[in-house]
Design a protein around this motif. Sequence first.
Motif, PDB file in Angstrom:
ATOM      1  N   TRP A 132       0.824  -1.217   0.000  1.00 17.34           N
ATOM      2  CA  TRP A 132       0.000   0.000   0.000  1.00 17.34           C
ATOM      3  C   TRP A 132       0.855   1.262   0.000  1.00 17.34           C
ATOM      4  O   TRP A 132       0.384   2.350   0.320  1.00 17.34           O
ATOM      5  CB  TRP A 132      -0.969   0.009   1.180  1.00 17.34           C
ATOM      6  CG  TRP A 132      -0.364  -0.047   2.551  1.00 17.34           C
ATOM      7  CD1 TRP A 132       0.801   0.514   3.000  1.00 17.34           C
ATOM      8  CD2 TRP A 132      -0.939  -0.698   3.689  1.00 17.34           C
ATOM      9  NE1 TRP A 132       1.000   0.264   4.332  1.00 17.34           N
ATOM     10  CE2 TRP A 132      -0.064  -0.491   4.786  1.00 17.34           C
ATOM     11  CE3 TRP A 132      -2.111  -1.433   3.902  1.00 17.34           C
ATOM     12  CZ2 TRP A 132      -0.318  -0.985   6.055  1.00 17.34           C
ATOM     13  CZ3 TRP A 132      -2.350  -1.925   5.176  1.00 17.34           C
ATOM     14  CH2 TRP A 132      -1.466  -1.717   6.231  1.00 17.34           C
TER      15      TRP A 132
ATOM     16  N   ILE B  95      -0.372   4.403  -1.679  1.00 17.47           N
ATOM     17  CA  ILE B  95      -1.612   5.002  -1.169  1.00 17.47           C
ATOM     18  C   ILE B  95      -1.373   5.746   0.143  1.00 17.47           C
ATOM     19  O   ILE B  95      -1.830   6.881   0.326  1.00 17.47           O
ATOM     20  CB  ILE B  95      -2.699   3.936  -0.976  1.00 17.47           C
ATOM     21  CG1 ILE B  95      -2.895   3.131  -2.261  1.00 17.47           C
ATOM     22  CG2 ILE B  95      -4.007   4.577  -0.514  1.00 17.47           C
ATOM     23  CD1 ILE B  95      -3.382   3.951  -3.432  1.00 17.47           C
ATOM     24  N   TYR B  96      -0.622   5.100   1.053  1.00 14.76           N
ATOM     25  CA  TYR B  96      -0.454   5.650   2.394  1.00 14.76           C
ATOM     26  C   TYR B  96       0.994   6.047   2.653  1.00 14.76           C
ATOM     27  O   TYR B  96       1.933   5.361   2.240  1.00 14.76           O
ATOM     28  CB  TYR B  96      -0.920   4.640   3.442  1.00 14.76           C
ATOM     29  CG  TYR B  96      -2.401   4.333   3.361  1.00 14.76           C
ATOM     30  CD1 TYR B  96      -3.342   5.301   3.677  1.00 14.76           C
ATOM     31  CD2 TYR B  96      -2.840   3.079   2.943  1.00 14.76           C
ATOM     32  CE1 TYR B  96      -4.701   5.033   3.602  1.00 14.76           C
ATOM     33  CE2 TYR B  96      -4.196   2.797   2.859  1.00 14.76           C
ATOM     34  CZ  TYR B  96      -5.125   3.779   3.191  1.00 14.76           C
ATOM     35  OH  TYR B  96      -6.467   3.496   3.103  1.00 14.76           O
TER      36      TYR B  96
ATOM     37  N   TYR C 163       1.880   4.327   8.655  1.00 21.88           N
ATOM     38  CA  TYR C 163       0.847   3.532   9.308  1.00 21.88           C
ATOM     39  C   TYR C 163       1.271   3.203  10.728  1.00 21.88           C
ATOM     40  O   TYR C 163       2.449   3.283  11.091  1.00 21.88           O
ATOM     41  CB  TYR C 163       0.577   2.236   8.530  1.00 21.88           C
ATOM     42  CG  TYR C 163       1.760   1.284   8.493  1.00 21.88           C
ATOM     43  CD1 TYR C 163       2.717   1.391   7.501  1.00 21.88           C
ATOM     44  CD2 TYR C 163       1.920   0.306   9.456  1.00 21.88           C
ATOM     45  CE1 TYR C 163       3.814   0.545   7.470  1.00 21.88           C
ATOM     46  CE2 TYR C 163       3.007  -0.545   9.437  1.00 21.88           C
ATOM     47  CZ  TYR C 163       3.953  -0.427   8.444  1.00 21.88           C
ATOM     48  OH  TYR C 163       5.032  -1.262   8.434  1.00 21.88           O
TER      49      TYR C 163
ATOM     50  N   CYS D  24      -3.928   3.804   8.902  1.00 23.08           N
ATOM     51  CA  CYS D  24      -3.099   4.217   7.772  1.00 23.08           C
ATOM     52  C   CYS D  24      -3.359   5.679   7.433  1.00 23.08           C
ATOM     53  O   CYS D  24      -4.515   6.105   7.302  1.00 23.08           O
ATOM     54  CB  CYS D  24      -3.385   3.338   6.556  1.00 23.08           C
ATOM     55  SG  CYS D  24      -2.950   1.599   6.802  1.00 23.08           S
TER      56      CYS D  24
ATOM     57  N   GLU E   6      -2.645   8.962   4.879  1.00 22.21           N
ATOM     58  CA  GLU E   6      -2.197   9.410   3.571  1.00 22.21           C
ATOM     59  C   GLU E   6      -1.069  10.428   3.699  1.00 22.21           C
ATOM     60  O   GLU E   6      -0.214  10.533   2.825  1.00 22.21           O
ATOM     61  CB  GLU E   6      -3.366  10.008   2.796  1.00 22.21           C
ATOM     62  CG  GLU E   6      -4.415   8.981   2.399  1.00 22.21           C
ATOM     63  CD  GLU E   6      -5.485   9.569   1.513  1.00 22.21           C
ATOM     64  OE1 GLU E   6      -5.334  10.746   1.103  1.00 22.21           O
ATOM     65  OE2 GLU E   6      -6.462   8.857   1.219  1.00 22.21           O
TER      66      GLU E   6
ATOM     67  N   VAL F 296      -7.387  -0.241   8.332  1.00 29.57           N
ATOM     68  CA  VAL F 296      -7.135  -1.182   7.246  1.00 29.57           C
ATOM     69  C   VAL F 296      -6.728  -2.533   7.829  1.00 29.57           C
ATOM     70  O   VAL F 296      -5.906  -2.595   8.753  1.00 29.57           O
ATOM     71  CB  VAL F 296      -6.015  -0.674   6.312  1.00 29.57           C
ATOM     72  CG1 VAL F 296      -5.810  -1.637   5.150  1.00 29.57           C
ATOM     73  CG2 VAL F 296      -6.346   0.719   5.789  1.00 29.57           C
TER      74      VAL F 296
ATOM     75  N   CYS G   9      -4.961  -6.131   6.817  1.00 33.55           N
ATOM     76  CA  CYS G   9      -4.105  -6.653   5.747  1.00 33.55           C
ATOM     77  C   CYS G   9      -3.503  -7.996   6.139  1.00 33.55           C
ATOM     78  O   CYS G   9      -3.390  -8.329   7.327  1.00 33.55           O
ATOM     79  CB  CYS G   9      -2.987  -5.662   5.410  1.00 33.55           C
ATOM     80  SG  CYS G   9      -1.679  -5.549   6.667  1.00 33.55           S
TER      81      CYS G   9
ATOM     82  N   TRP H 112      -5.437  -6.528   1.248  1.00 35.13           N
ATOM     83  CA  TRP H 112      -5.822  -5.583   2.282  1.00 35.13           C
ATOM     84  C   TRP H 112      -7.188  -4.980   1.979  1.00 35.13           C
ATOM     85  O   TRP H 112      -7.607  -4.902   0.825  1.00 35.13           O
ATOM     86  CB  TRP H 112      -4.777  -4.495   2.469  1.00 35.13           C
ATOM     87  CG  TRP H 112      -4.365  -3.716   1.261  1.00 35.13           C
ATOM     88  CD1 TRP H 112      -3.587  -4.171   0.236  1.00 35.13           C
ATOM     89  CD2 TRP H 112      -4.690  -2.365   0.949  1.00 35.13           C
ATOM     90  NE1 TRP H 112      -3.392  -3.186  -0.691  1.00 35.13           N
ATOM     91  CE2 TRP H 112      -4.051  -2.064  -0.284  1.00 35.13           C
ATOM     92  CE3 TRP H 112      -5.415  -1.360   1.577  1.00 35.13           C
ATOM     93  CZ2 TRP H 112      -4.159  -0.813  -0.893  1.00 35.13           C
ATOM     94  CZ3 TRP H 112      -5.514  -0.113   0.982  1.00 35.13           C
ATOM     95  CH2 TRP H 112      -4.886   0.148  -0.234  1.00 35.13           C
TER      96      TRP H 112
END
Length: 447
Positions: free
Chosen positions: A164, A167-168, A171, A185, A187, A198, A200, A207
Amino acid sequence: MAQGHLPATGDPDRAEEAASLSPPPSPASEVAFEMKHEHAASLPGGCSEQDHSPPAGNRGRGEDAPPFPSIEVAFKKMQEQDQQPLGSIPEGPLVEILSRVPYRSLCRFKCVSKPWLALCSDPEIRKLSPQTLSGFFYNDRGRFSFRNLSGRGPPLVDPSLPFWREIYDCYAVEQCSSSLLLCRCFESRHQEEEYDYVVCNPMTGQWTVLPPVVWQDQEDGDFVYFEPIMDIFLGFDPAVPSSFVVFVPLTNCFCEFTQMAIYSSETGEWTVVQSEWGYKTILVGNSECVFFNDTMHLSTHYRTIVTVDTEGKVWREINMPDDLPSSSDLPSIGQSQGRLFMWQIDTDHDCQLYVWVLEDYVGSNWTLKHNANVSELFGRQRREDELSYTVIALHPDCNLIFISDDEEKTVSYDMDNQEVHVICTDREFQEVIPYAPCFAEWSSEDD
């Protein structure tokens, strides 16, 4: 806070094949051993193929002894044998056998030959391969890291969770339920108030972003949104890897609640049910939860364990042991070998460790399974020891417990034979999370 852009400390595919650098002399011998000791967490040592060469006897005087084969012929014959991993065993039964072999053994078998590499790399076999405790996630000076249980080789899991990364930005791990992680998570690391929950699977890269806790009011039909989430609990059973559940008590500012929101990965939706535990139920927090038998078990501040099943239909309250020491330290719960365990280190009285097991689950009868002095387990004097100790994990398949002094070292303690082994002397081995891999993927509402 663990960072999502950590440098990868090991490629998962290479880590799988690096579980052992030396291939076994014969996969068949180890398969037989693993089938006999299927519950063992580590590789058996000393497995070797028995010699079945025919006896050397005197030939008759009239018989001509065949000439010795050349090295080239012998080598070619060995290569031909290596290209036949199935031998005389049909493929179906062999696949069934391999699906019952621990994953680390499959990694060793890959080193035998290319056919064995292809066979043991079959995703379907890997998904069915039984798993157990393989290592620990931990906080290494703010960096999320992973340490194999053996203490050797590259990490089985890439703790940077690269799937990910686009995207993020970063985390934080909230919880681990056997094989799945529940994370917050972000951004942007500069906007800590905005994040997603999230779930995963670090081994498969699968995830799912949990939707906001929202439901439709049955009386007026309006949608109700709940925030902020104070406590959240992930439930996953490796025996049923196709789904997971998440529980969120709808608490007020006094940490009291009358309702529970339950998320199912199969439907992708939240349902809200009325709690039957009582209004004054106050939970300990995210770390004190155990999921097994399709039921979530949660510790409270009133020396009880409350339970609820995944459908929100069966609610129970289990009293903690009557012989629980009157200590300022709260007991912890876990599960091993299909039973609920509880432990407590009484720091008020010479760091005495107590371990109970709920032998009678229906009758809620606890049995004191073991007690020991933790200072002595670490080779220290009782009255001169001022360190604080924490039980970081209970092995899911045997009576093995892991204890850290939060300063110098972490040990494993076998409660059956009272053996102690040092597994780590790293001061940075903090905030430890036990982990057992799972290679199966869960289904979703879109499948």
